[in-house]
Design an enzyme around this catalytic site. Structure first.
Site, PDB file in Angstrom:
ATOM      1  N   LYS A  90      32.844  32.121  10.774  1.00 23.10           N
ATOM      2  CA  LYS A  90      31.739  33.026  10.469  1.00 23.10           C
ATOM      3  C   LYS A  90      31.274  32.835   9.013  1.00 23.10           C
ATOM      4  O   LYS A  90      31.795  31.985   8.304  1.00 23.10           O
ATOM      5  CB  LYS A  90      32.171  34.482  10.742  1.00 23.10           C
ATOM      6  CG  LYS A  90      32.655  34.723  12.185  1.00 23.10           C
ATOM      7  CD  LYS A  90      31.612  34.399  13.224  1.00 23.10           C
ATOM      8  CE  LYS A  90      31.801  35.009  14.589  1.00 23.10           C
ATOM      9  NZ  LYS A  90      32.903  34.552  15.422  1.00 23.10           N
TER      10      LYS A  90
HETATM   11  C1  LIG Z   1      33.368  35.408  16.801  1.00 21.97           C
HETATM   12  C2  LIG Z   1      32.928  36.410  17.795  1.00 21.97           C
HETATM   13  C3  LIG Z   1      33.797  37.385  18.299  1.00 21.97           C
HETATM   14  C4  LIG Z   1      35.271  37.399  18.028  1.00 21.97           C
HETATM   15  O1  LIG Z   1      35.613  37.500  16.695  1.00 21.97           O
HETATM   16  P1  LIG Z   1      37.154  37.363  16.259  1.00 21.97           P
HETATM   17  O2  LIG Z   1      37.150  37.859  14.854  1.00 21.97           O
HETATM   18  O3  LIG Z   1      37.519  35.929  16.386  1.00 21.97           O
HETATM   19  O4  LIG Z   1      37.936  38.239  17.159  1.00 21.97           O
HETATM   20  C5  LIG Z   1      33.292  38.350  19.159  1.00 21.97           C
HETATM   21  N1  LIG Z   1      32.005  38.357  19.513  1.00 21.97           N
HETATM   22  C6  LIG Z   1      31.132  37.415  19.062  1.00 21.97           C
HETATM   23  C7  LIG Z   1      29.699  37.485  19.480  1.00 21.97           C
HETATM   24  C8  LIG Z   1      31.583  36.410  18.202  1.00 21.97           C
HETATM   25  O5  LIG Z   1      30.718  35.478  17.769  1.00 21.97           O
END
Ligand SMILES: *Cc1c(COP(=O)(O)O)cnc(C)c1O
Length: 378
Positions: A181
């Site tokens: 992210k």
């Molecule tokens: C990355 C992501 C998640 C999960 O995030 P984590 O921190 O890895 O649990 C959930 N929903 C969306 C849309 C994502 O892009």
């Protein structure tokens, strides 16, 4: 090889981790966690932010907070990450999938009302690529039927809808600080709580169902087991790492935006020539340059294009297999609408490398190579 993602480090991460280490502050809710909470609250304007060990955990907390239970229905797009659905499925709920908009690939708000039944307990809009869903329409429908809105803003930190930070517009919002992210701590996340009545319950659910947070604020003289809960908080080393990122968020965002805009300009001609469709950013949204994707025109075979890019040193990738077509999605969920946009867009979408430090020359090469491959296989 140009990687798809390259996690950016600000240079302060290890110093802050060393500080926690030197001060013997290792468990959760120490000084770095406090700093991150305050920063998130000020930066987003939410009532309260609580760090979690992932966005998945924040979504799981949401399901507990809203009292989601067996047979409840939760409306969401099918074009999303598995955690959007899983967090509710593990409480026995049924994910109800609605098609997406062809322009933003977000939940199509015009189809939303048709998916509501007497069992609907929540709507989970996902802000794909950090581009906002149409929140006024979604919130109005939620209000009309008395149901909660949980924003899956995993990709949405630093984005806004009509000037308001994503994650602060629904009942609850979930951020991710996963390595892929914009702002990262390896694994990590946060739950934003936007309603006063949910604040104390959220603290308890996160702290194993106890009122430990109130005890540390001196509001109760002993702490005890009061509610359902689990351990959703990250340790201080994770918060220390995250603090270095939050402090530098402006630099990270500006740098990503520069690359995003460059792709957008370079790919304009390819869109005019009908080789691809570029992302659409609605007027109501200021986005965070989380992702640059293109949707290939129907005549192209995505796997061929990805392979050809890879052979030329570019690691571009596809994205979600729609949940309604996955084995678990079929077992636990149901579709409420026609899914043709989800099916067609997800089949043709590719994501291009985007990270802090990506050079202009690399972007020029990526775009030139992509366009060549498409022209040659037309
Ligand atoms: C990355 C992501 C998640 C999960 O995030 P984590 O921190 O890895 O649990 C959930 N929903 C969306 C849309 C994502 O892009």
């Amino acid at each position: 090889m140009i990687p798809f993602n390259k996690p950016y480090m600000t240079g302060k991460e290890l110093a802050y981790i060393a500080e926690s280490h030197a001060n013997c502050k290792l468990a959760g809710d120490g000084p770095f966690t406090d700093k991150c909470h305050l920063w998130l609250e000020e930066y987003t304007g939410c009532k309260s932010a609580l760090l979690t060990h992932s966005c998945t955990a924040a979504l799981e907390m949401s399901a507990l907070l809203l009292g989601i239970s067996s047979g409840d229905e939760v409306i969401m797009p099918s074009y999303t990450f598995v955690s959007t659905a899983n967090a509710f499925v593990i409480r026995g709920a049924i994910p109800v999938f609605v098609d997406i908009r062809p322009d933003t690939l977000n939940l199509n708000e015009k189809l939303l009302e048709s998916a509501i039944t007497a069992k609907t307990k929540a709507i989970v809009p996902v802000h794909y690529a950090g581009v906002s869903c149409n929140m006024d329409v979604i919130n109005d429908i939620a209000k009309k039927y008395g149901i909660a809105v949980v924003e899956d803003a995993a990709q949405g930190i630093s984005s806004t809808y009509k000037g308001q930070a994503l994650g602060t517009i629904g009942t609850l919002g979930a951020y991710s600080f996963h390595e892929t992210k914009n702002l990262i701590s390896g694994e990590g996340g946060a739950l934003l709580i936007n309603q006063d009545e949910l604040l104390l319950m959220a603290e308890m659910i996160r702290e194993k169902g106890t009122d430990r947070s109130r005890f540390f604020r001196g509001e109760v003289d002993k702490y005890t087991w009061r509610e359902k809960g689990s351990s959703f908080l990250p340790g201080e080393l994770t918060a220390a790492f995250l603090w270095a990122q939050l402090e530098n968020s402006k630099f990270i965002q500006d740098s990503r935006m520069e690359s995003w805009l460059k792709y957008h300009a370079l790919l304009r001609a390819a869109e005019i020539n009908k080789l691809i469709i570029r992302p659409t950013i609605p007027d109501y949204c200021q986005h965070n340059a989380h992702m640059y994707y293109v949707v290939l025109a129907e005549q192209f075979e995505r796997n061929y294009v990805l392979k050809a890019l890879f052979e030329r040193g570019i690691n571009a990738v596809f994205h979600y297999v729609p949940l309604h077509s996955s084995p678990a999605g079929k077992k636990f969920g149901r579709v409420a609408t026609d899914m043709s946009v989800t099916n067609s867009r997800s089949k043709q979408l590719i994501r291009l490398p985007l990270w802090v430090g990506l050079e202009d020359e690399q972007q020029n090469y990526i775009v030139k190579t992509l366009v060549n491959i498409l022209e040659e296989s037309k």
